[in-house]
Motif scaffolding. Sequence first.
Motif, PDB file in Angstrom:
ATOM      1  N   LEU A  58      83.013  95.807  31.548  1.00 54.57           N
ATOM      2  CA  LEU A  58      82.423  95.050  32.653  1.00 54.57           C
ATOM      3  C   LEU A  58      80.908  95.216  32.681  1.00 54.57           C
ATOM      4  CD1 LEU A  58      82.650  93.418  35.308  1.00 54.57           C
ATOM      5  CD2 LEU A  58      82.937  95.608  36.493  1.00 54.57           C
ATOM      6  N   ILE A  59      80.447  96.462  32.571  1.00 52.40           N
ATOM      7  CA  ILE A  59      79.007  96.731  32.622  1.00 52.40           C
ATOM      8  C   ILE A  59      78.299  96.116  31.414  1.00 52.40           C
ATOM      9  CG2 ILE A  59      77.288  98.576  32.549  1.00 52.40           C
ATOM     10  CD1 ILE A  59      79.381 100.298  34.057  1.00 52.40           C
ATOM     11  N   VAL A  60      78.905  96.263  30.244  1.00 54.12           N
ATOM     12  CA  VAL A  60      78.306  95.669  29.033  1.00 54.12           C
ATOM     13  C   VAL A  60      78.257  94.153  29.159  1.00 54.12           C
ATOM     14  CG1 VAL A  60      78.638  95.319  26.553  1.00 54.12           C
ATOM     15  CG2 VAL A  60      78.948  97.597  27.539  1.00 54.12           C
ATOM     16  N   SER A  61      79.327  93.563  29.696  1.00 62.07           N
ATOM     17  CA  SER A  61      79.371  92.109  29.869  1.00 62.07           C
ATOM     18  C   SER A  61      78.247  91.641  30.793  1.00 62.07           C
ATOM     19  CB  SER A  61      80.729  91.688  30.425  1.00 62.07           C
ATOM     20  OG  SER A  61      80.759  90.308  30.696  1.00 62.07           O
ATOM     21  N   ILE A  62      78.092  92.330  31.928  1.00 65.92           N
ATOM     22  CA  ILE A  62      77.016  91.953  32.863  1.00 65.92           C
ATOM     23  C   ILE A  62      75.653  92.112  32.200  1.00 65.92           C
ATOM     24  CG2 ILE A  62      75.877  92.619  35.013  1.00 65.92           C
ATOM     25  CD1 ILE A  62      78.627  93.333  36.119  1.00 65.92           C
ATOM     26  N   PHE A  63      75.486  93.210  31.477  1.00 65.73           N
ATOM     27  CA  PHE A  63      74.203  93.452  30.805  1.00 65.73           C
ATOM     28  C   PHE A  63      73.899  92.347  29.799  1.00 65.73           C
ATOM     29  CE2 PHE A  63      71.938  95.184  27.116  1.00 65.73           C
ATOM     30  CZ  PHE A  63      70.760  95.595  27.723  1.00 65.73           C
ATOM     31  N   LEU A  64      74.895  91.980  28.970  1.00 65.25           N
ATOM     32  CA  LEU A  64      74.670  90.927  27.968  1.00 65.25           C
ATOM     33  C   LEU A  64      74.365  89.586  28.630  1.00 65.25           C
ATOM     34  CD1 LEU A  64      77.498  91.725  25.371  1.00 65.25           C
ATOM     35  CD2 LEU A  64      75.029  92.091  25.095  1.00 65.25           C
ATOM     36  N   ILE A  65      75.112  89.274  29.703  1.00 64.93           N
ATOM     37  CA  ILE A  65      74.914  87.977  30.368  1.00 64.93           C
ATOM     38  C   ILE A  65      73.532  87.897  30.985  1.00 64.93           C
ATOM     39  CG2 ILE A  65      75.649  86.596  32.346  1.00 64.93           C
ATOM     40  CD1 ILE A  65      78.522  87.473  31.707  1.00 64.93           C
ATOM     41  N   ILE A  66      73.139  88.914  31.736  1.00 63.31           N
ATOM     42  CA  ILE A  66      71.833  88.890  32.410  1.00 63.31           C
ATOM     43  C   ILE A  66      70.696  88.928  31.398  1.00 63.31           C
ATOM     44  CG2 ILE A  66      70.310  90.229  33.921  1.00 63.31           C
ATOM     45  CD1 ILE A  66      72.657  90.882  35.630  1.00 63.31           C
ATOM     46  N   THR A  67      70.864  89.723  30.345  1.00 62.51           N
ATOM     47  CA  THR A  67      69.825  89.784  29.311  1.00 62.51           C
ATOM     48  C   THR A  67      69.673  88.447  28.611  1.00 62.51           C
ATOM     49  OG1 THR A  67      70.309  92.138  28.954  1.00 62.51           O
ATOM     50  CG2 THR A  67      69.063  90.997  27.244  1.00 62.51           C
ATOM     51  N   ALA A  68      70.808  87.814  28.292  1.00 64.34           N
ATOM     52  CA  ALA A  68      70.755  86.509  27.621  1.00 64.34           C
ATOM     53  C   ALA A  68      70.119  85.466  28.532  1.00 64.34           C
ATOM     54  CB  ALA A  68      72.156  86.085  27.199  1.00 64.34           C
ATOM     55  N   ILE A  69      70.498  85.464  29.821  1.00 65.02           N
ATOM     56  CA  ILE A  69      69.906  84.509  30.766  1.00 65.02           C
ATOM     57  C   ILE A  69      68.401  84.730  30.869  1.00 65.02           C
ATOM     58  CG2 ILE A  69      69.786  83.895  33.209  1.00 65.02           C
ATOM     59  CD1 ILE A  69      72.784  84.347  33.378  1.00 65.02           C
ATOM     60  N   THR A  70      67.999  86.002  30.937  1.00 61.28           N
ATOM     61  CA  THR A  70      66.580  86.320  31.040  1.00 61.28           C
ATOM     62  C   THR A  70      65.815  85.819  29.826  1.00 61.28           C
ATOM     63  OG1 THR A  70      67.109  88.298  32.325  1.00 61.28           O
ATOM     64  CG2 THR A  70      64.926  88.192  31.325  1.00 61.28           C
ATOM     65  N   ILE A 107      66.664  83.431  27.727  1.00 61.12           N
ATOM     66  CA  ILE A 107      66.656  81.962  27.696  1.00 61.12           C
ATOM     67  C   ILE A 107      65.626  81.414  28.682  1.00 61.12           C
ATOM     68  CG2 ILE A 107      68.008  79.900  28.225  1.00 61.12           C
ATOM     69  CD1 ILE A 107      70.466  81.399  27.172  1.00 61.12           C
ATOM     70  N   LEU A 108      65.596  81.955  29.911  1.00 65.23           N
ATOM     71  CA  LEU A 108      64.633  81.471  30.904  1.00 65.23           C
ATOM     72  C   LEU A 108      63.199  81.729  30.477  1.00 65.23           C
ATOM     73  CD1 LEU A 108      66.412  82.491  34.248  1.00 65.23           C
ATOM     74  CD2 LEU A 108      66.279  80.224  33.197  1.00 65.23           C
ATOM     75  N   ILE A 109      62.969  82.902  29.881  1.00 67.98           N
ATOM     76  CA  ILE A 109      61.612  83.200  29.400  1.00 67.98           C
ATOM     77  C   ILE A 109      61.221  82.235  28.287  1.00 67.98           C
ATOM     78  CG2 ILE A 109      60.221  84.910  28.180  1.00 67.98           C
ATOM     79  CD1 ILE A 109      61.688  87.077  29.721  1.00 67.98           C
ATOM     80  N   ALA A 110      62.193  81.976  27.387  1.00 65.31           N
ATOM     81  CA  ALA A 110      61.905  81.058  26.283  1.00 65.31           C
ATOM     82  C   ALA A 110      61.639  79.649  26.809  1.00 65.31           C
ATOM     83  CB  ALA A 110      63.068  81.051  25.295  1.00 65.31           C
ATOM     84  N   LEU A 111      62.428  79.180  27.767  1.00 62.72           N
ATOM     85  CA  LEU A 111      62.215  77.850  28.345  1.00 62.72           C
ATOM     86  C   LEU A 111      60.901  77.795  29.100  1.00 62.72           C
ATOM     87  CD1 LEU A 111      65.823  77.065  29.672  1.00 62.72           C
ATOM     88  CD2 LEU A 111      64.698  76.119  27.635  1.00 62.72           C
ATOM     89  N   ASN A 112      60.576  78.871  29.781  1.00 60.36           N
ATOM     90  CA  ASN A 112      59.319  78.925  30.513  1.00 60.36           C
ATOM     91  C   ASN A 112      58.131  78.857  29.564  1.00 60.36           C
ATOM     92  OD1 ASN A 112      57.734  79.343  32.985  1.00 60.36           O
ATOM     93  ND2 ASN A 112      57.243  81.338  32.087  1.00 60.36           N
ATOM     94  N   SER A 113      58.218  79.581  28.442  1.00 65.00           N
ATOM     95  CA  SER A 113      57.130  79.557  27.453  1.00 65.00           C
ATOM     96  C   SER A 113      56.980  78.170  26.848  1.00 65.00           C
ATOM     97  CB  SER A 113      57.413  80.586  26.354  1.00 65.00           C
ATOM     98  OG  SER A 113      57.468  81.882  26.880  1.00 65.00           O
TER      99      SER A 113
END
Length: 437
Positions: free
Chosen positions: A101-113, A115-121
Amino acid sequence: MTLNPNIMQAVERLNYRVTVGDVAAEAGLDVNLAQQGLLALASDAEGNLQVAESGEIVYCFPKNFRAILRSKYLRLRLKEWWDAVWKVLFYLIRISFGIILIVSIFLIITAITIILIALNSANQNSDSSRDSDGGMVFIPNFWFSPDIFYIFYPDYYSRRYQRQQPSHFDEKPSMNFLEAVFSFLFGDGNPNADLEERRWKAIGTVIRNNRGAVVAEQIAPYLDDVSTGYDREYESYMLPVLARFNGQPEVSPKGEIIYHFPELQTSASDRGYQSIAAYLKEFPWRFSRASAGQIILAIALGAVNLVGALALGSLLADGTVAAQIGGLVAFVQSIYWVLLGYGTAFLAVPLIRYFWIQWRNRAIATRNEQRQERAIRLNEADEHLQEKIGFAKQYALETIIHEKDLAYTTERDLIEQELEQTNRIDAEWQRRLSQEH
C-alpha cells in the motif's frame, strides 16, 4: 501410525498417567481413535502399560516423552523447525500488504508529481509570458515527512502516542500499522476454528461429571442440530455421541432412553467435578483487532491510493506522456492496472467482508440462543425430566485405578510381579481363614 498432537497434549494435561476414557473425554476424541493413538504413543515414547485386576489398562508416560520422540524421528524435528519458520514467513506475508500500500501510494504520487512538473516545464517553454509561479505544484508535506518511516517499526503507534497524546492515555494497540493493514483487509482468523474440539471436550466432560450416564437433554446444549418432530422425539441426534464415545442406549421401564458410556467410567486419577459452561457458545466474528485509529488511517490511505490511481490514469490517458518522460513514469504506466486493481480491492474486500460478518454473526447468535434455551430447559427440568435423570443415575459409576489395584505393569520385571502376586494372594487367604475362625 501418525502420532496425534491432541492425544499428546491430553496426556500432558492429565499428568502422564491416563486411561483411554481419560484421553477421549479430555481431548473430545473418538474412543477407538484415542485407544489407537495411546498405543502408538506408548510404543514410540517408551510408555508403560498398567493392567488392573479388573482388566482395565492405564497408560503411563515419561514426562520427557516429547524429547524421546524428537530424538527418534527426524520428521518431528523438521515439523517443529517448519513451525518456527512459518511464523516468520506468515508475519512477512501479513506486513507485505501494508508495505505494498505504501509503495503504491509512493509510486502514484511520485509519478503524478513528475508528470505535472514535466507538463509545467513544457507549458513554460511554449509560453514564456506565463507567470513563473503559475505552474507550481503543491505536494503535501505529509508524504515527505520523515515521520512516515516510523510505520515500519513495530512500536510506531506507541511512539506517536507518546509524542501526541496526553499523559493519561495508557491504552496502546496490540499490533503495529503494517499488521493492522492485514487485519483490516482479512480480519484475524476464525474465532471458532476450535469449535468442534471444544464441543466434544465439553460433551466428554459432561459425561464424566455424570459418571458415565446421561440423558439427551444434558448433551443437547452442546449440539447444533437436535432435529425436529420424530427425529427429536427419538433423539437421533445422540447417534454421533454414541459412536464417538462407544455409548450404549438403555431403556427404562417407562420407555425413557438414557445413554451409558462404560469407557468413560474408568479413570487413572480422581479429578473430581470439572466446571463447564452451561452450553456451547460460539464467538462472534470481529471485523478487526486493529484500533479505531489504525482502521481510519488504513481507510484514508486506501482512499488516497484509489483517488491517486484514478488521477494518474487521467494523466496517462495520452499514451505519449509516459513515452516522452520515460523512467519511473514509464514503469508506473506498465503496472498501472495492478496499482488501480490493488487500490480498488483494498477498499472493496473489507467492505464485502463487513457485510459477510454481519450475516455470519446473526446466524451465530441464533445458534447460541437455541443452545441457551436448551440449557435453560435443563436447569428448569420438569418432573418427567427429573425422573429420567434419576434413572440415568442407576448406571452411573466411576472406577479409579490406583497403584494398589494393578495386577501387572510393563515397568517392572514379570517374575518379580508374579512373586508379589503369589504372596499377596497367600496373605489374602490367610486373612480370610483367620476371619472365619
